[in-house]
Scaffold this motif. Structure first.
Motif, PDB file in Angstrom:
ATOM      1  N   PHE A 124       0.253  -4.956   9.335  1.00  0.00           N
ATOM      2  CA  PHE A 124       1.033  -4.002   8.859  1.00  0.00           C
ATOM      3  C   PHE A 124       2.476  -3.888   9.224  1.00  0.00           C
ATOM      4  O   PHE A 124       2.653  -4.228  10.465  1.00  0.00           O
ATOM      5  CB  PHE A 124       0.289  -2.546   8.670  1.00  0.00           C
ATOM      6  N   GLY A 125       3.470  -3.728   8.519  1.00  0.00           N
ATOM      7  CA  GLY A 125       4.614  -3.252   8.879  1.00  0.00           C
ATOM      8  C   GLY A 125       4.858  -1.859   9.265  1.00  0.00           C
ATOM      9  O   GLY A 125       3.794  -1.179   9.004  1.00  0.00           O
ATOM     10  N   PRO A 126       6.183  -1.375   9.631  1.00  0.00           N
ATOM     11  CA  PRO A 126       6.171  -0.294  10.060  1.00  0.00           C
ATOM     12  C   PRO A 126       6.311   1.013   8.902  1.00  0.00           C
ATOM     13  O   PRO A 126       6.222   2.262   9.124  1.00  0.00           O
ATOM     14  CB  PRO A 126       7.417  -0.080  10.858  1.00  0.00           C
ATOM     15  N   GLY A 127       6.336   0.477   7.723  1.00  0.00           N
ATOM     16  CA  GLY A 127       6.455   1.266   6.476  1.00  0.00           C
ATOM     17  C   GLY A 127       8.041   1.967   6.142  1.00  0.00           C
ATOM     18  O   GLY A 127       8.822   1.791   7.107  1.00  0.00           O
TER      19      GLY A 127
ATOM     20  N   GLN B 226      -3.772  11.002   4.467  1.00  0.00           N
ATOM     21  CA  GLN B 226      -4.678  10.112   3.731  1.00  0.00           C
ATOM     22  C   GLN B 226      -4.727   8.460   4.294  1.00  0.00           C
ATOM     23  O   GLN B 226      -3.609   8.202   4.963  1.00  0.00           O
ATOM     24  CB  GLN B 226      -4.165   9.828   2.509  1.00  0.00           C
TER      25      GLN B 226
ATOM     26  N   GLN C 188       0.792   5.196   1.338  1.00  0.00           N
ATOM     27  CA  GLN C 188       0.097   6.325   2.258  1.00  0.00           C
ATOM     28  C   GLN C 188       0.411   7.700   2.100  1.00  0.00           C
ATOM     29  O   GLN C 188       1.843   7.779   2.567  1.00  0.00           O
ATOM     30  CB  GLN C 188       0.101   5.801   3.700  1.00  0.00           C
TER      31      GLN C 188
ATOM     32  N   TYR D 149       1.063  -0.928   0.059  1.00  0.00           N
ATOM     33  CA  TYR D 149       0.064   0.096  -0.061  1.00  0.00           C
ATOM     34  C   TYR D 149       0.934   1.296  -0.091  1.00  0.00           C
ATOM     35  O   TYR D 149       1.852   1.122   0.369  1.00  0.00           O
ATOM     36  CB  TYR D 149      -0.822  -0.004   1.332  1.00  0.00           C
TER      37      TYR D 149
ATOM     38  N   PRO E   9      -4.369   4.262   3.617  1.00  0.00           N
ATOM     39  CA  PRO E   9      -3.338   3.779   2.822  1.00  0.00           C
ATOM     40  C   PRO E   9      -4.112   3.163   1.410  1.00  0.00           C
ATOM     41  O   PRO E   9      -5.532   3.080   1.310  1.00  0.00           O
ATOM     42  CB  PRO E   9      -2.999   2.508   3.511  1.00  0.00           C
TER      43      PRO E   9
ATOM     44  N   ARG F 280       9.427   5.295   4.518  1.00  0.00           N
ATOM     45  CA  ARG F 280       9.165   6.738   4.193  1.00  0.00           C
ATOM     46  C   ARG F 280      10.056   7.218   3.100  1.00  0.00           C
ATOM     47  O   ARG F 280      11.444   7.197   3.176  1.00  0.00           O
ATOM     48  CB  ARG F 280       9.256   7.509   5.542  1.00  0.00           C
TER      49      ARG F 280
ATOM     50  N   LEU G  59       3.713   0.849   2.779  1.00  0.00           N
ATOM     51  CA  LEU G  59       3.503  -0.016   3.553  1.00  0.00           C
ATOM     52  C   LEU G  59       3.140  -1.477   3.147  1.00  0.00           C
ATOM     53  O   LEU G  59       2.527  -1.638   2.200  1.00  0.00           O
ATOM     54  CB  LEU G  59       2.012   0.476   4.368  1.00  0.00           C
TER      55      LEU G  59
END
Lengths: 118, 113
Positions: A109-112, A41, A37, A35, A43, A114, A91
């Motif tokens: 979900f993982g931490p993402g 907003q 994000q 995903y 995801p 950035r 994500l």
């Protein structure tokens, strides 16, 4: 047990460069999702893998985006010729698949990662 | 195209008060999720609602689903500061048979002492 992990946690790149984002799902989870994000907003779905194959890539915004999962575990999201508009948190999520024909379970979900494109 | 709308998008409330967050979605779905996200963190699963009339409770949070009205609610009872976060609802399917979740924009909740 370990959750979904993603690397790097942060990535800064220049416009036009190529980036790879990695996701390591929960052990035993055959379903994997990417995903994106944007700030403020929810995801947005990009792509879904069941095992090694991309079962649904309808959310990929254009052909600069590509993802692989060659051994049915770790996945890599690849972005070519990055643009400033690609800046977002990416994500990854994974889930179990129920019995054949059954619906999927909760996505974790993982931490993402950035991503900032300058 | 599947659309998921949450309201309110921003909510500031005092500790001890009750409030409800609403989630409307545009097409039929038999599975609705609520997630919590703290600033700079990922999403934490709160509830999965599987059928019409489903109600689930965890601590001060209670979620319900009305599939006929295409509406889910997240009710907060006697709010405490630790519940400050952004709450997302999500529905299976991105429209056209896609397999991902479609998320609302989120409700940014601030609970003040």
């Amino acid at each position: 047990g370990a959750g979904v992990s993603q690397t790097p946690s942060n990535k800064v790149t220049e416009k036009g460069k190529y980036v790879e984002l990695r996701c390591d799902p929960i052990s035993g989870h055959t379903a994997l999702y990417w995903y994106r994000q944007s700030l403020g907003q929810g995801p947005e779905f990009l792509i879904y893998f069941q095992g090694t194959g991309a079962a649904d890539d309808s959310g990929l915004p254009n052909d600069r985006f590509f993802a692989v999962r060659p051994e049915g575990s770790v996945s890599t999201l690849k972005i070519q010729r990055t643009e400033r508009g690609d800046s977002a948190v990416y994500l990854c999520a994974s889930s179990l698949i129920g019995l054949a024909g059954a619906r999927r379970e909760t996505q974790y979900f993982g931490p993402g990662t950035r991503l900032l494109v300058l | 195209e599947l659309k998921v709308e949450q309201n309110p998008l921003f909510l500031s409330m005092q500790e001890g008060k009750n409030y409800t967050i609403y989630c409307n979605y545009s097409t039929t779905s038999d599975r609705l999720y609520w997630y919590r996200q703290d600033p700079g963190k990922s999403l934490e699963s709160l509830f999965v609602l599987l059928s019409n009339g489903a109600v689930k409770q965890e601590g001060r949070l209670m979620a319900s689903l009305d599939t006929k009205a295409r509406l889910s609610t997240l009710h907060i009872t006697a709010a405490v500061h630790d519940l400050s976060a952004t709450y997302f609802c999500a529905v299976d399917g991105s429209g056209g048979g896609a397999d991902g979740l479609t998320f609302g924009k989120g409700t940014h909740l601030i609970i003040q002492p």
